[in-house]
Design an enzyme around this catalytic site. Structure first.
Site, PDB file in Angstrom:
ATOM      1  N   ASP A 185       2.093  52.276 -74.200  1.00  0.00           N
ATOM      2  CA  ASP A 185       2.361  51.034 -73.089  1.00  0.00           C
ATOM      3  C   ASP A 185       1.969  50.418 -72.203  1.00  0.00           C
ATOM      4  OD1 ASP A 185       5.195  50.533 -71.568  1.00  0.00           O
ATOM      5  OD2 ASP A 185       4.647  51.989 -69.601  1.00  0.00           O
ATOM      6  N   ASN A 206       1.219  46.852 -71.929  1.00  0.00           N
ATOM      7  CA  ASN A 206       1.343  45.225 -72.632  1.00  0.00           C
ATOM      8  C   ASN A 206       1.860  44.200 -72.012  1.00  0.00           C
ATOM      9  OD1 ASN A 206       1.013  47.033 -75.063  1.00  0.00           O
ATOM     10  ND2 ASN A 206       3.200  45.944 -76.078  1.00  0.00           N
ATOM     11  N   HIS A 215       1.496  41.854 -76.083  1.00  0.00           N
ATOM     12  CA  HIS A 215       1.980  42.767 -77.640  1.00  0.00           C
ATOM     13  C   HIS A 215       1.097  41.878 -78.709  1.00  0.00           C
ATOM     14  CE1 HIS A 215       5.701  44.042 -75.073  1.00  0.00           C
ATOM     15  NE2 HIS A 215       6.725  42.828 -74.996  1.00  0.00           N
ATOM     16  N   GLU A 241      16.523  51.399 -76.082  1.00  0.00           N
ATOM     17  CA  GLU A 241      16.360  51.034 -74.908  1.00  0.00           C
ATOM     18  C   GLU A 241      15.666  49.257 -74.753  1.00  0.00           C
ATOM     19  OE1 GLU A 241      15.638  54.007 -75.281  1.00  0.00           O
ATOM     20  OE2 GLU A 241      17.974  54.864 -74.282  1.00  0.00           O
ATOM     21  N   LEU A 301      -3.219  60.348 -93.737  1.00  0.00           N
ATOM     22  CA  LEU A 301      -2.569  60.017 -92.820  1.00  0.00           C
ATOM     23  C   LEU A 301      -1.279  59.815 -92.623  1.00  0.00           C
ATOM     24  CD1 LEU A 301      -3.022  60.149 -89.496  1.00  0.00           C
ATOM     25  CD2 LEU A 301      -3.680  57.835 -89.520  1.00  0.00           C
ATOM     26  N   SER A 349      10.792  58.431 -71.358  1.00  0.00           N
ATOM     27  CA  SER A 349      11.122  57.293 -72.188  1.00  0.00           C
ATOM     28  C   SER A 349      12.149  57.873 -73.219  1.00  0.00           C
ATOM     29  CB  SER A 349       9.906  56.247 -72.470  1.00  0.00           C
ATOM     30  OG  SER A 349      10.055  55.605 -70.936  1.00  0.00           O
TER      31      SER A 349
HETATM   32  C1  IPE Z   1       8.216  53.159 -74.079  1.00  0.00           C
HETATM   33  O1  IPE Z   1       7.857  51.966 -73.048  1.00  0.00           O
HETATM   34  C2  IPE Z   1       8.775  52.151 -75.415  1.00  0.00           C
HETATM   35  C3  IPE Z   1       7.729  52.286 -76.247  1.00  0.00           C
HETATM   36  C4  IPE Z   1       6.599  52.274 -75.719  1.00  0.00           C
HETATM   37  C5  IPE Z   1       7.931  51.154 -77.110  1.00  0.00           C
HETATM   38  P1  IPE Z   1       9.104  51.670 -72.264  1.00  0.00           P
HETATM   39  O2  IPE Z   1       7.683  50.238 -71.191  1.00  0.00           O
HETATM   40  O3  IPE Z   1      10.303  50.593 -72.664  1.00  0.00           O
HETATM   41  O4  IPE Z   1       9.497  52.735 -71.156  1.00  0.00           O
HETATM   42  P2  IPE Z   1       9.705  52.329 -69.771  1.00  0.00           P
HETATM   43  O5  IPE Z   1      11.250  51.234 -69.366  1.00  0.00           O
HETATM   44  O6  IPE Z   1       9.171  51.985 -68.621  1.00  0.00           O
HETATM   45  O7  IPE Z   1      10.549  53.948 -68.914  1.00  0.00           O
HETATM   46  C1  IPE Z   2       4.750  48.621 -74.408  1.00  0.00           C
HETATM   47  O1  IPE Z   2       4.586  47.616 -73.613  1.00  0.00           O
HETATM   48  C2  IPE Z   2       5.848  47.835 -75.654  1.00  0.00           C
HETATM   49  C3  IPE Z   2       6.661  48.311 -75.967  1.00  0.00           C
HETATM   50  C4  IPE Z   2       7.989  49.048 -74.757  1.00  0.00           C
HETATM   51  C5  IPE Z   2       7.217  46.963 -77.022  1.00  0.00           C
HETATM   52  P1  IPE Z   2       5.682  47.363 -72.579  1.00  0.00           P
HETATM   53  O2  IPE Z   2       5.767  46.191 -72.904  1.00  0.00           O
HETATM   54  O3  IPE Z   2       6.228  48.452 -71.720  1.00  0.00           O
HETATM   55  O4  IPE Z   2       4.346  46.881 -70.913  1.00  0.00           O
HETATM   56  P2  IPE Z   2       4.994  47.200 -69.655  1.00  0.00           P
HETATM   57  O5  IPE Z   2       5.019  48.923 -69.542  1.00  0.00           O
HETATM   58  O6  IPE Z   2       5.507  46.026 -69.265  1.00  0.00           O
HETATM   59  O7  IPE Z   2       3.699  46.520 -68.644  1.00  0.00           O
HETATM   60 MG    MG Z   3       6.384  49.294 -70.122  1.00  0.00          MG
END
Ligand code: IPE
Ligand code: IPE
Ligand code: MG
Length: 309
Positions: free
Chosen positions: A15, A17, A32, A62, A128, A189
């Site tokens: 999380d 990105n 990403h 989600e 792995l 999440s």
């Molecule tokens: C969780 O991250 C999903 C992935 C890393 C794929 P999110 O960024 O979607 O989670 P929330 O919305 O902050 O809970």
């Molecule tokens: C995680 O990073 C990647 C996915 C959920 C696919 P985010 O895109 O949720 O990045 P933030 O949390 O908004 O910074």
């Molecule tokens: Mg996120």
């Protein structure tokens, strides 16, 4: 230093990105794209540390609610830029890729095809096991499992944790030992709800694109400092409790001024210690009850009434 047993299954919520990109005045998709190095780092870390299973949360059920442009980027990016380019490298390094998650008509057939090809290419590997949670939701996973049990008319009395797992999408996926989440949020999440029942949770503030093998090692270091008890007692405490039970109300026999101290157990690595504790507990309890009887017999008092036959 004693060798430490690595966690068997590490699961990672990658999380941060979007924030990484926003901090640089860039669009979220740049975050990403920048996560490629982190993906390589987490696989390198798992290989170096001899982790058997690594599950990466790539796209949640989600995440479909994000703007269309970002969803489209994520769904296509993973297959085209990461898996396909990395599949050969995975094959050479002994990594077996498996997909975890539901099918969905919104996922282009080409993407599914590429991911399945990468699975096929790496299927004989065993160093792995890399499971990629893509269009994955923990609740959906549980509902799907319940549907499978119902569809096969499994009698209610036969639904146990063991049989339940057999109906999950990837029955061989072990319980998560270490759940690692980057990006500073402290939540699951909807990730691996079943498998994380006894996971050790490690949350790092590092944003995912900045994640490197040093962060992986740091997370493992924190994991090794944890004491896993699985609802039981720590081994040293179990020995203490049994020793107290054994001598409660009795003087120690002559020639034995103190009981052997359990402190030596405290230095054991947590994984060995918890396993040792679980297996020793039955024997310790039995021995304590036996000791009670012996001491009672010596002093002419009645034995322990609870002693199992
Ligand atoms: C969780 O991250 C999903 C992935 C890393 C794929 P999110 O960024 O979607 O989670 P929330 O919305 O902050 O809970
Ligand atoms: C995680 O990073 C990647 C996915 C959920 C696919 P985010 O895109 O949720 O990045 P933030 O949390 O908004 O910074
Ligand atoms: Mg996120």
């Amino acid at each position: 230093m004693e060798p430490r047993i690595p966690p068997r299954h590490v699961a990672c919520i990658m999380d941060g990105n979007g924030r990484w990109a926003q901090h640089r005045g860039l669009g979220r998709t740049h975050g990403h794209m920048a996560a490629r190095a982190a993906l390589e780092a987490v696989v390198d870390g798992a290989l170096e540390e001899r982790v058997e299973w690594l599950t990466l949360f790539a796209f949640s059920t989600e995440n479909w609610s994000r703007p269309e442009e970002e969803v489209s980027f994520l769904v296509n990016f993973l297959a085209q830029h990461v898996i396909e380019r990395g599949a050969q490298g995975m094959r050479e390094r002994g990594v077996r890729l498996r997909l975890l998650g539901g099918e969905d008509p919104r996922i282009p057939a080409e993407v599914t095809g590429r991911l399945r090809k990468a699975e096929e290419l790496t299927r004989d590997n065993s160093t792995l096991q890399l499971s990629l949670a893509f269009n994955y939701g923990g609740r959906q996973d549980l509902c799907e499992t319940a549907r499978s049990l119902a569809a096969q008319s499994v009698p209610a009395a036969e639904v146990t944790p063991e049989t339940f797992v057999q109906h999950m999408q990837l029955p061989e996926l072990p319980d998560v030992d270490l759940l690692l989440r980057t990006g500073g949020e402290h939540r699951l999440s909807n990730f691996l709800l079943w498998h994380c029942a006894y996971a050790e949770l490690v949350f790092l503030d590092t944003l995912w694109p900045d994640f490197r093998t040093t962060h992986f090692r740091h997370a493992l270091e924190l994991y090794h400092q944890r004491q896993r008890r699985f609802g039981s007692l720590a081994p040293a405490d179990a020995v203490d409790a049994a020793a107290h039970a054994a001598v409660a109300g009795h003087a120690l026999p002559s020639g034995l001024s103190t009981l052997p101290g359990p402190s030596a157990l405290r230095g054991l690595p947590a994984a060995i210690a918890s396993r040792l504790g679980a297996s020793l507990w039955g024997g310790v309890k039995e021995t304590a009850l036996f000791a009670l009887e012996q001491l009672a017999a010596e002093s002419g008092r009645p034995g322990c009434p609870d002693r199992p036959a």
